[in-house]
Design an enzyme around this catalytic site. Structure first.
Site, mmCIF file in Angstrom:
data_model
loop_
_atom_site.group_PDB
_atom_site.id
_atom_site.type_symbol
_atom_site.label_atom_id
_atom_site.label_comp_id
_atom_site.label_asym_id
_atom_site.label_seq_id
_atom_site.Cartn_x
_atom_site.Cartn_y
_atom_site.Cartn_z
ATOM 1 N N GLU A 158 -18.085 2.019 -20.105
ATOM 2 C CA GLU A 158 -17.074 1.009 -19.773
ATOM 3 C C GLU A 158 -15.924 1.029 -20.785
ATOM 4 O O GLU A 158 -15.706 0.056 -21.520
ATOM 5 C CB GLU A 158 -17.688 -0.392 -19.721
ATOM 6 C CG GLU A 158 -18.697 -0.571 -18.610
ATOM 7 C CD GLU A 158 -19.168 -2.005 -18.456
ATOM 8 O OE1 GLU A 158 -19.032 -2.780 -19.420
ATOM 9 O OE2 GLU A 158 -19.664 -2.342 -17.374
ATOM 10 N N GLU A 310 -24.719 0.539 -12.831
ATOM 11 C CA GLU A 310 -25.386 -0.647 -13.366
ATOM 12 C C GLU A 310 -25.285 -1.797 -12.385
ATOM 13 O O GLU A 310 -24.234 -2.006 -11.771
ATOM 14 C CB GLU A 310 -24.700 -1.119 -14.654
ATOM 15 C CG GLU A 310 -24.839 -0.230 -15.841
ATOM 16 C CD GLU A 310 -24.125 -0.832 -17.042
ATOM 17 O OE1 GLU A 310 -23.903 -2.055 -17.071
ATOM 18 O OE2 GLU A 310 -23.762 -0.062 -17.942
HETATM 19 C C1 GLA Z 1 -22.111 -3.808 -19.031
HETATM 20 C C2 GLA Z 1 -22.574 -2.768 -20.017
HETATM 21 C C3 GLA Z 1 -24.044 -2.817 -20.320
HETATM 22 C C4 GLA Z 1 -24.525 -4.240 -20.426
HETATM 23 C C5 GLA Z 1 -24.171 -4.964 -19.171
HETATM 24 C C6 GLA Z 1 -24.665 -6.384 -19.139
HETATM 25 O O1 GLA Z 1 -22.076 -3.413 -17.745
HETATM 26 O O2 GLA Z 1 -22.211 -1.471 -19.632
HETATM 27 O O3 GLA Z 1 -24.272 -2.128 -21.516
HETATM 28 O O4 GLA Z 1 -23.920 -4.851 -21.518
HETATM 29 O O5 GLA Z 1 -22.776 -5.022 -19.054
HETATM 30 O O6 GLA Z 1 -24.336 -7.013 -17.934
#
Ligand code: GLA
Length: 660
Positions: A158, A310
């Site tokens: 991210e 995710e």
């Molecule tokens: C993001 C991050 C993860 C985690 C999630 C929690 O998507 O990439 O590492 O912190 O949020 O929701």
């Protein structure tokens, strides 16, 4: 020279839906690793993402390497048939880096340093950071490039840091020289005649730091472009190292959904696999639609199957109040992603942490463990995904409708000193997508420069800034028989955020049949504009129509009484307000029908969604009540083996995957 054939998601999935998630075994003793493997296998997990936040463990001191633990895990995964998405750990540099090299730390707008102790504390512009990131990436590629468990590279995590530091300022100046070539061109683009801002030397230009009053909007716009480009440079530097070492392994970097800071169209072009992280709020009545929007956008960016990198199996821990997913919701939303083109259904994270900032964020194995409902549902989902894998992976569907979106237009429009701070680009986009979603119309997303000719209907919720080329593209689309519907605040400015004469591009005004755009009349919170047949929200306009355009709805009462609220010239529609949700749904539904675009299924009840993927029809009940849905013909549900004739019965939050 023939174009290089790049690997794709199919090379990682090999005909199976990837199922699994981020796995952080470094947080656990070795006994737990074996327990993890047992539970993974029982749940049908075939993919884990390792190493996302492992930099301090892999490089405990500058230049040192400790790969032993990762060797064991890679082998363990392979021995148990679990593929590995291996991450470069560059999203969270080890403490020694900031300590030894403060130049690697990002600086905020008001000059404060962001320290280690959290994550993402790196300056995208820091040469030192980039050097360390390249070195660890090279070593990971050399060590694991040939490992049989490796299926996909995951770069960073991210990407999302802004940086106003001196080093960023130096790179900003270089970026600006490349863009403008001369100070004269920059001064012209930035309109620096205003407020005595003319630059006489490149060295005078800084990142747009904290200022006394409103900043130069084009400087801010360029800083946003620059930030997206710098983050991409970091990503591409790692990507190129990985590609050189392992040309056969695809590469991705996970997007945050609809994140403002990253031109995801541009990024997607550079990736072998487009992946996204998706966390709709389980309590949000529009959660399913918000998910659908991101899924539609990601599929469109990928132009094919994509990866849900995710999602949460239960609650997140970063909202004010964090709600769990009620029974069935995890399955429903996971299959919604598959319906919209995902060939990978993954979670953050495998096992819920016991320590650290995310210990109250769910995992596939929650604190309740194997007996917990979360894991039990994860297990069921794994079995179901395995059942449909062979029928869905690799397939892709196009829609008849495109929603246009462009980050540059968003950045340009989201500045200080605009007519209404109540107008939020993302909210407007969501409102239009919601209208189409509630009308059961399938939608793609597209960029205003894309070839739009395949679409029966193109909608522009809001593109405040448009280049001449994009305007040409929209005009050509309508000339060639397409139907275009545009919302307000579209075509107001050019690429430098210079307002077009007349307050809106002249050719667009002509297209929609607007003679004069006299004034904008933004609406207050709770204020609506009565129109015949509906109420407008957020915005209204004082426009004078051209002789050859048709008024489809007028404002009633108030200062705008009798003036056009919705205007049409041929197949080009202009909405000068945001109709309330039901009205926008009905209007777009009617226009789509006339343009030849049809709902996925007729007679769908509210909260029931139908999505076609290849030859399959997914029907999803987002409601809490059981429903019977008319689906003409005989169908076989791949999930349960049930045969349905002419109607499908769905329980609470139930879903079927039908083959006819
Ligand atoms: C993001 C991050 C993860 C985690 C999630 C929690 O998507 O990439 O590492 O912190 O949020 O929701």
């Amino acid at each position: 020279m023939a174009a290089e054939k790049r690997p794709s998601l199919g090379d990682a999935t090999r005909g199976r839906i990837l199922y699994g998630g981020d796995y952080n075994p470094e947080q656990w003793p070795k006994e737990t690793w074996h327990e993890d493997v047992r539970l993974m296998k029982a749940a049908g997990v075939n993919s884990v993402t390792l190493g996302v936040f492992s930099w301090a463990k892999l490089e405990p001191r500058p230049g040192e390497r400790d790969f032993g633990w990762l060797d064991r895990l890679m082998d363990l995964m392979h021995e148990n048939g679990v593929g590995v998405v291996l991450a470069t750990p560059t999203a969270s540099p080890p403490p020694w880096m900031g300590h030894l090299h403060p130049d690697t730390l990002p600086v905020t707008e008001d000059g404060r340093t962001e320290y280690w102790g959290g994550r993402q504390h790196f300056s995208h512009s820091s040469a030192t950071y980039r050097r360390y990131a390249a070195a660890i990436t090279e070593d990971l590629a050399a060590r694991y490039g040939g490992h049989p468990a490796l299926t996909l590279w995951h770069i960073n995590n991210e990407y999302c840091t802004y940086d106003w530091s001196d080093e960023a300022a130096a790179r900003f100046r270089t970026w600006l020289r490349d863009r403008y070539g001369s100070l004269d061109a920059l001064n012209s683009a930035w309109g620096t005649a205003f407020w005595s801002q003319g630059y006489g030397d490149w060295a005078e230009i800084h990142t747009p730091r904290q200022a006394h009053y409103m900043k130069n909007p084009t400087q801010v716009l360029d800083f946003k472009r620059f930030t997206s480009d710098m983050l991409l440079e970091c990503c591409l530097a790692e990507r190129d190292i990985l590609r050189l070492a392992t040309p056969h392994i695809p590469v991705t970097s996970n997007f945050m959904p609809l994140w403002v800071g990253q031109d995801a169209w541009r990024w997607a072009e550079e990736e072998d696999v487009v992946s996204v992280d998706l966390y709709p709020d389980p309590r949000d009545p529009l959660g399913a639609q918000q998910g659908a929007l991101v899924q539609d956008m990601t599929r469109s960016q990928a132009r094919g199957p994509w990866m849900l990198m995710e999602q949460a199996a239960g609650p997140v821990n970063w909202r004010g109040v964090n709600h769990p997913k009620p029974r069935g919701l995890n399955r429903l939303w996971s299959l919604q992603s598959v319906a919209r083109g995902a060939d990978a259904v993954c979670f953050f994270q495998w096992r819920q942490s016991r320590q650290g900032a995310e210990k109250f964020h769910s995992g596939m194995v929650s604190h309740a463990g194997e007996e917990g409902r979360t894991y039990q549902e994860v297990k069921r989902l794994g079995a179901e995904l395995a059942r449909i894998s062979g029928e869905v992976t690799g397939s892709h569907s196009l829609s008849d409708i495109a929603v246009l979106h462009d980050w540059h237009a968003w950045w340009a429009g989201a500045q200080d000193g605009r007519p209404s701070t109540r107008v939020d680009h993302a909210d407007v986009l969501k409102a239009w997508h919601r209208a189409l979603w509630e009308a059961h119309l399938a939608t793609d997303f597209a960029h205003p420069d894309h070839d739009l000719t395949a679409y029966k209907l193109v909608v522009v919720p809001q593109l405040y800034a448009l280049t001449d080329a994009a305007v040409d593209n929209l005009l050509a689309y309508v000339r060639q028989g397409g139907t275009l519907v545009s919302g307000f605040l579209t075509g107001v400015a050019d690429q430098d955020d210079r307002v077009r004469p007349g307050g809106m591009d002249a050719r667009l005004r002509e297209l929609f049949g607007i003679r004069t755009l006299h004034e904008w009349w933004p609406l207050e919170e709770g204020e609506t504009a009565d129109c015949d047949g509906f109420r407008g929200t957020l915005w209204s306009e004082e426009i004078e129509k051209a002789d050859d355009s048709t008024t489809e709805a007028v404002y009633k009462g108030g200062e705008l009484d009798g003036l056009p609220a919705v205007l049409r010239r041929g197949r080009a529609w202009y909405l000068s307000t945001l109709p309330e949700p039901g009205a926008l749904r009905d209007l777009l539904g009617r226009i789509a029908y006339d343009a030849g675009a049809r709902p996925v299924l007729d007679g769908l009840p509210d909260l029931v969604e139908a999505v076609r993927r290849g030859d399959l029809l997914f029907v999803l009940n987002h409601g809490r009540d059981a429903v019977t849905v008319p689906v003409p013909g005989t169908h076989h549900d791949l999930l349960t083996g049930t045969t349905f004739r002419d109607e499908v019965v769905l329980g609470r939050r139930d879903v079927v995957v039908l083959r006819s």
